[in-house]
Structures are given as structure tokens and as C-alpha cells.
Design a protein around this motif. Sequence first.
Motif, PDB file in Angstrom:
ATOM      1  N   SER A  93      34.606  25.811   5.196  1.00  0.00           N
ATOM      2  CA  SER A  93      34.556  26.118   6.487  1.00  0.00           C
ATOM      3  C   SER A  93      34.507  27.705   6.722  1.00  0.00           C
ATOM      4  O   SER A  93      33.651  28.217   7.577  1.00  0.00           O
ATOM      5  CB  SER A  93      35.794  25.514   7.329  1.00  0.00           C
ATOM      6  N   ASP A 129      31.116  28.795   5.773  1.00  0.00           N
ATOM      7  CA  ASP A 129      30.098  28.493   6.748  1.00  0.00           C
ATOM      8  C   ASP A 129      29.809  29.596   7.646  1.00  0.00           C
ATOM      9  O   ASP A 129      28.725  29.636   8.321  1.00  0.00           O
ATOM     10  CB  ASP A 129      30.277  26.987   7.379  1.00  0.00           C
ATOM     11  N   GLU A 139      25.368  29.482  13.790  1.00  0.00           N
ATOM     12  CA  GLU A 139      26.367  28.823  13.083  1.00  0.00           C
ATOM     13  C   GLU A 139      27.668  29.538  13.796  1.00  0.00           C
ATOM     14  O   GLU A 139      28.653  28.718  13.827  1.00  0.00           O
ATOM     15  CB  GLU A 139      26.307  29.400  11.559  1.00  0.00           C
TER      16      GLU A 139
END
Length: 152
Positions: free
Chosen positions: A117, A120, A138
Amino acid sequence: MRVSAKSDYALRALIEIARQTDGSAVSAEELGRRQEIPHGFLQGILADLRRSGVVLSQRGQSGGWRLARPADDVTVADVIRAVDGPLVSVYGLRPEAVSYNEEASVLQHVWIAARRSLRDVFEHVTIAQLAAAELPAEVTTRTADEDAWQPH
């Protein structure tokens, strides 16, 4: 995850360096003044960034610090790793290196998922984007969620 002062200061200094539109070097004193970063602390951070190939130092009258590669090739993850090490560690170990007994082994999956995570976001945000104050989708989609702004 806790963002250290080193990582925060490093990112702020790099934003200032990237904003030099003429590509000129910026002195540590100037970086510290612009971002209110203690000079001694900043010198150590810049040394870490130099060792990691993020910045270059230039001596002389027009000396200072500049990016070692284009700002759009340097990510937040690169900077954090340069000054603080791995994005996620458990007792100083990378999540894949931690071992648990059978009952607690599921924790390793939590640490690996947390690292994924973080990647990301941190691997998709560049110094160029920060300097331009233009974050990728994102990030903006995650911050658009009102719950993201609430302390829990």
C-alpha cells in the motif's frame, strides 16, 4: 507508518532544489532557510541523499546542491529509502524476513500488504510532481475520501 523528520526534511529540500528552473545549485544554507530546516541536520540528510545518488554537491562560488537525475525520476520512496531505509520494517527486518510461529504467521501478510500500500503511493509520486504541486490520481483519489482526513 511514521514519517521521520529526516524524510520530511529531505523531501522539502528536494522540492526546493527541483524548483530551481535554471537548474542552478542551491546552497544548504538557502535550503535550510527556505524550509526552516536546522543546518546540521540538513547536512546529514544531504549526505545520505548524495550517497544514494539522489543529489550532487558542487563546490565553489556557485556551489550547492542539485539533483543527480531528473526530478521526474526520483520518487518519494527513493528519498525515504535513502534517508531512513526500508519503507516497512519489523524489529529492523524487512517483512519477508520476519518469522512467526504458526498462530501468528498471518501477521507477516499484514506487513507485506502494508508495504504494498505504501509503495502504491510512494513509488508513484515524484519530486517533479511535488515541486509542481500536481499529484497523480493514485494520491488524489485517496485524499478525496473524507475519511482519509479523519484521525482514528
